[in-house]
Write an enzyme that holds these catalytic residues in place. Structure first.
Site, PDB file in Angstrom:
ATOM      1  N   GLU A 167       0.870  -1.165   0.000  1.00  0.00           N
ATOM      2  CA  GLU A 167       0.000   0.000   0.000  1.00  0.00           C
ATOM      3  C   GLU A 167       0.913   1.222   0.000  1.00  0.00           C
ATOM      4  O   GLU A 167       1.835   1.297   0.811  1.00  0.00           O
ATOM      5  CB  GLU A 167      -0.893   0.041   1.252  1.00  0.00           C
ATOM      6  CG  GLU A 167      -1.846   1.229   1.200  1.00  0.00           C
ATOM      7  CD  GLU A 167      -2.601   1.484   2.507  1.00  0.00           C
ATOM      8  OE1 GLU A 167      -2.216   0.918   3.543  1.00  0.00           O
ATOM      9  OE2 GLU A 167      -3.554   2.282   2.478  1.00  0.00           O
ATOM     10  N   ARG A 185       6.093 -12.643   9.618  1.00  0.00           N
ATOM     11  CA  ARG A 185       6.814 -11.429   9.289  1.00  0.00           C
ATOM     12  C   ARG A 185       8.112 -11.355  10.078  1.00  0.00           C
ATOM     13  O   ARG A 185       8.315 -12.060  11.054  1.00  0.00           O
ATOM     14  CB  ARG A 185       5.946 -10.192   9.507  1.00  0.00           C
ATOM     15  CG  ARG A 185       5.359 -10.077  10.879  1.00  0.00           C
ATOM     16  CD  ARG A 185       4.173  -9.116  10.872  1.00  0.00           C
ATOM     17  NE  ARG A 185       4.576  -7.758  10.543  1.00  0.00           N
ATOM     18  CZ  ARG A 185       3.699  -6.789  10.247  1.00  0.00           C
ATOM     19  NH1 ARG A 185       2.414  -7.060  10.205  1.00  0.00           N
ATOM     20  NH2 ARG A 185       4.110  -5.575   9.999  1.00  0.00           N
ATOM     21  N   LYS A 207       4.861   0.373  10.602  1.00  0.00           N
ATOM     22  CA  LYS A 207       4.778   1.565   9.749  1.00  0.00           C
ATOM     23  C   LYS A 207       4.294   2.764  10.541  1.00  0.00           C
ATOM     24  O   LYS A 207       4.746   3.878  10.358  1.00  0.00           O
ATOM     25  CB  LYS A 207       3.759   1.308   8.626  1.00  0.00           C
ATOM     26  CG  LYS A 207       4.353   0.909   7.298  1.00  0.00           C
ATOM     27  CD  LYS A 207       3.235   0.988   6.247  1.00  0.00           C
ATOM     28  CE  LYS A 207       3.588   0.208   5.013  1.00  0.00           C
ATOM     29  NZ  LYS A 207       2.521   0.285   3.993  1.00  0.00           N
TER      30      LYS A 207
END
Length: 562
Positions: A37, A262, A272
RNA sequence: AACCCGGUGGUGUAAUGGUAACACAUCAGAUUUUGGUUCUGAUUUUCCAGGUUCGAGUCCUGGCCGGGUUACCA
C-alpha cells in the site's frame, strides 16, 4: 548461506508450490505479486516479502507483479509510490512490464459488486458507523441483521449507482456482502465492500467517490492478474475465508492465499505507524535516517542489497513468531563488506603523537594493502611524518593487564609503518593528556622487525599534516532494549526506550588523505574501527561518513566484563 | 472472551514416523602487520500429560503458554 546456491531445504511455501506443480493445479504456472500500500516507506520486513515473491517467481521460471494496493485515498500518496519502486529496484528486483494498481481495476470491481447485488449476495446498508458496529454483536453473541438487509435487488442497484454518482455524503451508505450475521468469524458478519469517500485519489483523481475495501479488492486484483500463489503475512490468515468467499461468489479465477511470518528484529521496530511517529516526531531525521530499518535508511547507512538479500534468505520462512537478533543482520553486512570494502585508516577520536627521533621535515610514502581478502584490490601509498594522530582509546597511561596497545615504555606497530615506543606523556594543567612522545625504530620500516621481535598490537594512524578532517557519524541501536515495548511502568511507552546515544557525531575525525576522492555511497573499512560509507550530506571539501557497523571487537567485550 | 495460527538450545532454522542437526550468539584455544578475517574445540535443545506404533520432535486427544484478529485501514 550464499544466495546463488540452490537451497536444499524447501520452506513450506515452496513445498506447496512443488506440490502444485506436481499435481498441475495451475497448469505449470507460478505467478506471484508484491502488493504494497503506498502509504509509507518500505522497510526490511517488506524486503522479506519482496525476496520471497520475486525470488520464488525467478526460481520457478514464473512471474512476479508489482501492484500497489491503493484503495484508501486518504492515506496514499505518489511520493510513496515512487519511493517503493525505487527501493524494489535497489534491492535488485524487476517487475518488467507488470506494474499494476488496484485502482486500475475499480471499474471491473464495481461491475462485480453489481453482480453480487443481482445474485442477492450484497446490499446497500444505510446504518451509521456505530450502528453497524453494534449490530455486529460480539465474540460471545451473534450479530443482528441490518434492517436494510432485505432491500430489493432493484432498490440496491439504484442506491449503489447513486452512491457512485455522488448523490450521498460520506458515510450515508455502505455496500455490504450478505453472508451471515451469526458467523463465528466476526469478519464474515456482512463485511463492508464499499464506502463513500469524497476524496481525491492519487491516480483516479475525482473519478470515484466510492472506494472498495481491502477485502473486497485484494483477491479480485489477484484474480484479474492471474496470480497463482497470493503470499502475504500472518495477520491476513483470518481474512482468508473472506478472500475465498468473494472469489467463489463471483466465480472467478481463485488464487491460493498463503501466509508466512513477518520479520522482527531486536533493538528496532518495523511498525509503519511507529516509524511514521518517529519521523514526524523528529526522533529521527527522516525516512532515510540510517538508524531506522527502512530500506532507504539501511541504504544510507551503507548496507548493500546483497547483504539484505542474504540476510532475508538466512532468516527463513515459517509460521512461527520470530524475532531475529540484530547482530545477525550486522554479521551479514560485515561478511559482505569484509570481502569487498577497501581498507583505509581513519582516526575517529584523535590523540597527537610526536615521533621525537624522526626528522622534522621528512615525509615517507608507505605501501598499504587495500584489501587482504582480495589480492586484486592492490596497494596504495600513505604519507608518514613526524607528527601523527592515533586513536585516543589506543593509549592508556596506566593500563590493565589485558591491554595490548600503547602505554608508557611499551612498543607497538604502526600499521604499514614502524614500530614505536612510548617515551613520554604530555598533559595540560588539568591533567588531560594532550600529546604523547614516541621513538621509532628505523629498521622496522613497513612494519616488520628484522630481528624477529614481536609486538602485541598494531595501531592505525594518520599523518597530522596530511590528514583529511571529516565528520563521522557513529550509529548505535535505535532503542536501548531488545524489545522496545518493555517498559518498567505503565506510564511509559516505547519511546522512553529510545537510545539517546543512537547517533554520536565526531565533527573532526582525521582520515588518510586518499579518502578525499571518495564518492557518495562508497564504502570502506576503516581498519580496526568498522565499515563506513560516504554520506549524501557530503558537500565539496566537507565530507561526512556514516559508520555502517563496527568490526567485531574482543577488547570491548573484555572491558565490559570489568 | 470468541475465532485463527504457532510452540525444537539464548536466537533463528532443519530433521516430512527411524542416530535431534546447522548457523548466529556465548566460552576456550590456534593463526594473524586489523583484539578484524580464518581455523579448532566446548557449552546449551523437542511446552506438559496421556494415546497410537517395534519406534513419535513429527500422528491423535486433552491441557498449558505465546501471537494474530474481532476497522466504513491494509
Amino acid at each position: 548461506m550464499t544466495e546463488s546456491s540452490v537451497p536444499a531445504h524447501r520452506d513450506f511455501v515452496r513445498q506447496i508450490i512443488d506440490e502444485d506443480l506436481k499435481t498441475e493445479k495451475w497448469a505449470g504456472r507460478v505467478h506471484t505479486r508484491f502488493p504494497p500500500e503506498p502509504n509509507g516507506y518500505l522497510h526490511i520486513g517488506h524486503a522479506k516479502s519482496i525476496c520471497l515473491n520475486f525470488g520464488i517467481a525467478k526460481e520457478y521460471g514464473g512471474k512476479c507483479n508489482l501492484r500497489f494496493d491503493d484503495t484508501n485515498p486518504e492515506k496514499e500518496e505518489v511520493e510513496y509510490v515512487d519511493s517503493i519502486m525505487d527501493d524494489v529496484r535497489w534491492l535488485g528486483f524487476d517487475w518488467e512490464d507488470r506494474l499494476f494498481y488496484a485502482s486500475d481495476y475499480f471499474e471491473q470491481i464495481y461491475q462485480w459488486a453489481e453482480q453480487l447485488i443481482r445474485d442477492d449476495k450484497a446490499y446497500v446498508c444505510s446504518l451509521g458507523l456505530e450502528e453497524i458496529r453494534g449490530g455486529r454483536g460480539s465474540a460471545s453473541e451473534p450479530g443482528v441483521d441490518s434492517p436494510y438487509r432485505s432491500r430489493s435487488v432493484e432498490e440496491n442497484i439504484d442506491l449503489f449507482r447513486r452512491m457512485r454518482a455522488g448523490e450521498f455524503p460520506d458515510g450515508a451508505h455502505v455496500l455490504r456482502a450478505k453472508i451471515d450475521m451469526a458467523h463465528k468469524h466476526m469478519l464474515m458478519r456482512d463485511p463492508i465492500m464499499y464506502r463513500i469517500r469524497h476524496t481525491e485519489h492519487h491516480r483516479t483523481g475525482h473519478k470515484w467517490c466510492i472506494y472498495p475495501t481491502y477485502d473486497y479488492t485484494h483477491g479480485q486484483s489477484d484474480s484479474i492478474e492471474g496470480i497463482t500463489h497470493s503470499i502475504c503475512t500472518l495477520e491476513f490468515e483470518n481474512h482468508r475465508p473472506l478472500y475465498d468467499w468473494y472469489c467463489d461468489a463471483l466465480g472467478i479465477h481463485h488464487p491460493q492465499q498463503i501466509e508466512f511470518n513477518r520479520l522482527n528484529l531486536t533493538y528496532t521496530m518495523m511498525s509503519k505507524r511507529r516509524l511514521l511517529e518517529l519521523v514526524q516526531g523528529k526522533h529521527v531525521h527522516g525516512w532515510d535516517d540510517p538508524r531506522i530499518p527502512t530500506l532507504r535508511g539501511l541504504r544510507r547507512r551503507g548496507y548493500t542489497p546483497e547483504s539484505i538479500r542474504a540476510f532475508v534468505a538466512y532468516v527463513g520462512v515459517t509460521k512461527n513468531n520470530a524475532t531475529m537478533d540484530m547482530c545477525v543482520l550486522e554479521n551479514h553486512i560485515r561478511e559482505d563488506l569484509n570481502k569487498r570494502a577497501e581498507r583505509r585508516m581513519g582516526v575517529l577520536n584523535p590523540l597527537k603523537v610526536v615521533i621525537t627521533n624522526y626528522p622534522e621535515d621528512q615525509t615517507e610514502e608507505m605501501d598499504a594493502v587495500n584489501n587482504p581478502e582480495d589480492a586484486t584490490a592492490g596497494t596504495r601509498k600513505v604519507p608518514f611524518s613526524r607528527e601523527l594522530y592515533i586513536e585516543r582509546d589506543d593509549f592508556m597511561e596506566d593500563p590493565p593487564k589485558k591491554f595490548f596497545r600503547l602505554s608508557p615504555g611499551k612498543e607497538v606497530r604502526l600499521r604499514w609503518a614502524y614500530f614505536v615506543t612510548c617515551s613520554n606523556v604530555v598533559k595540560d594543567a588539568s591533567g588531560q593528556i594532550t600529546e604523547i612522545h614516541c621513538t621509532y625504530d628505523p629498521a622496522t620500516k613497513g612494519g616488520d622487525a628484522p630481528d624477529g621481535r614481536k609486538v602485541k598490537a598494531t595501531l592505525h594512524w594518520v599523518s597530522a599534516k596530511h590528514a583529511l578532517q571529516a565528520e563521522v557519524r557513529l550509529y548505535d541501536h535505535l532503542f536501548v532494549k531488545e524489545d522496545p515495548d518493555e517498559v518498567s511502568d505503565a506510564s511509559l511507552d516505547w519511546k522512553s526506550n529510545l537510545n539517546p546515544n543512537s547517533l554520536i557525531v565526531q565533527p573532526a575525525a582525521m582520515l588518510e588523505p586518499s579518502l578525499g576522492l571518495a564518492k557518495t555511497g562508497e564504502r570502506f573499512q576503516f581498519e580496526r574501527m568498522g565499515y563506513f560509507c560516504v554520506d549524501s550530506d557530503t558537500q565539496g571539501a566537507h565530507m561526512v561518513f556514516n559508520r555502517t557497523v563496527t568490526l567485531k571487537d574482543q577488547w570491548s567485550k573484555e572491558q565490559a566484563k570489568g
